[in-house]
Design an enzyme around this catalytic site. Structure first.
Site: not given
Ligand code: S3P
Length: 429
Positions: A24, A123, A168, A170, A316, A347, A389
């Site tokens: 990240s 996705r 999330s 992200q 994760d 998953r 993973r």
């Molecule tokens: C991440 C956020 C998580 C995580 C991914 C990396 C990030 O996803 O599972 O491996 O770098 O912001 P989500 O935001 O979909 O939960």
């Protein structure tokens, strides 16, 4: 497709390693280094497939990015120096590249098309496309822009006040990036706090933002200045060896310079809860990120229940926690983890079918699993489903499974941990 044959081990793991840089934080170092003016040097960068997709995307926008192993140097004059890319941008398998860069692309004065591999193409992207449209973003694709490939017609974005319906980081990060490039003040709230690397890194590149509880507010139009970034070891990668030490009798290992950001350390809380013999020495904070060494020794584990607010702090790590659960002293319950269904694979199904192939019993639910403890695992031929993973979970399971395990499509591990097998071998010396 690469197949790897693996055997159980009869001697504990020993020694000390530093796992590769946090995925990240590595992505974000490239994104902010490219948006900033001046030079950014990133050390201990994760040289894995996903992060390379982020580098390639900014190179396609004309940013000068030099990579020498795990050191990356970015020279940029900021977003006004970006050029319209000539070709579609390939996000590969990387959900973080896709979601975060949609937030950036929506605000650039270019037409950009983007696509991903077979897994990423399935996705959901609507979780960022919908709020970006509320800011004035023009993003189109099949099923009303739910999935890649997507075409982005960059616009001047307006600010947004938004509560994220999904847990999330992200989504939060994509909207903070769009907010940074938009006019006015953007406010993003979440029900449960997710990883905050974007917020930490924005501050270290000189941006002002307000974080109050689970609400982040950012003023658009702020300029970022290049800086040096040290990427801590990825706790999500460390998790596989933490688990291995809990599974193989006699183990005593130390994982140095591991990221200990508390929005990511749910795995440590759960291991403590399960009775793991673990010692943490925190020794520095760099650019807002806590870093330290984790020493862990073998000790049989207790069963537990994992759910609620801790889920985003270990999302994760649930594949490897599910494996640990099979060896605990009773039934472990995982709940509130419906987000697992939107990862590189579904998953919940991938974990269950993998553990079942090792002979374990697992019951799946809509948002998690129930896993009995004290189970004997038998070597299996198990596929990673292209999910790094799941691949690493299989490799760690093989250490305690009776007989031989064949891991098929082991190459997926390169997404986040290209030196995984080398590090595993090192700990077996
Ligand atoms: C991440 C956020 C998580 C995580 C991914 C990396 C990030 O996803 O599972 O491996 O770098 O912001 P989500 O935001 O979909 O939960």
């Amino acid at each position: 497709m690469t197949d790897i044959k693996l055997q159980s081990i009869d001697k504990g793991l020993h020694g000390s390693i530093t796992v590769p840089g946090d995925k990240s934080i590595s992505h974000r170092s490239i994104i902010f280094g490219s948006l900033a003016t001046g030079r950014t040097t990133v050390r201990h960068f994760l040289d894995g497939e996903d992060c390379l997709r982020t580098i390639e995307a900014f190179r396609a926008l004309g940013v000068s990015i030099e990579q020498d192993g795990d050191t990356v140097t970015i020279e940029s004059e900021g977003k006004d120096s970006f050029k319209e890319p000539l070709e579609p941008i390939y996000f590969g398998n990387s959900g973080t590249t896709a979601r975060l860069l949609l937030g950036v692309f929506a605000a650039l004065p270019f037409h950009i098309t983007a696509y991903g591999d077979a897994s990423l193409t399935k996705r959901p992207m609507d979780r960022v496309v919908h709020p970006l449209r509320q800011m004035g973003g023009k993003i189109n694709g099949r099923e009303q822009g739910k999935y890649l490939p997507l075409a982005v017609d960059g616009q001047r974005l307006s600010s947004l006040t938004y509560r994220t319906p999904v847990k999330s980081a992200q989504v939060k990060s994509a909207l903070l990036l769009a907010g940074l490039l938009a006019e006015g003040e953007t406010e993003i709230s979440e029900d449960v706090k997710t990883r905050d690397h974007t917020e930490q890194m924005l501050k270290s590149f000189g941006a002002n933002l307000d974080v109050t509880g689970t609400t982040v507010t950012i003023q658009g139009g702020q300029k970022l200045t290049g800086t040096d970034v040290y990427v801590p070891g990825d706790i999500s990668s460390a998790a596989f060896f933490l688990a291995a030490a809990c599974l193989v009798p006699g183990s005593d290992i130390t994982l140095t310079n591991t990221g200990l950001n508390e929005t990511r350390t749910g795995i440590l809380d759960v291991l403590r809860d399960m009775g793991a013999d673990m010692e943490i020495t925190e020794h520095k904070i760099q650019a807002g990120e806590r870093i330290g060494d984790i020493r862990i020794k073998y000790r049989p584990l207790k069963h537990t229940e994992i759910g609620g607010e801790i889920i985003p702090r270990l999302i994760d790590e649930l594949p490897i926690l599910a494996l640990l659960a099979t060896q605990a002293d009773g039934e472990t319950v995982i709940k509130d983890a419906e987000e697992l269904r939107f990862k590189e694979t579904d998953r919940i199904d991938a974990i269950a079918s993998t553990l079942r192939s090792f002979g374990a019993k697992v019951e799946t639910t809509a948002d998690g699993m129930r896993i009995p403890g004290n189970q004997t695992l038998h070597g299996s031929t198990a596929d990673s489903f292209g999910d790094h993973r799941i691949g690493m979970m299989i490799a760690i399971a093989s250490l305690i499974a009776e007989g031989e395990t064949v891991l098929t499509d082991a190459a997926s591990i390169n997404i986040s941990y290209p030196s995984f097998f080398a590090d595993l071998e090192m700990l077996q010396k």
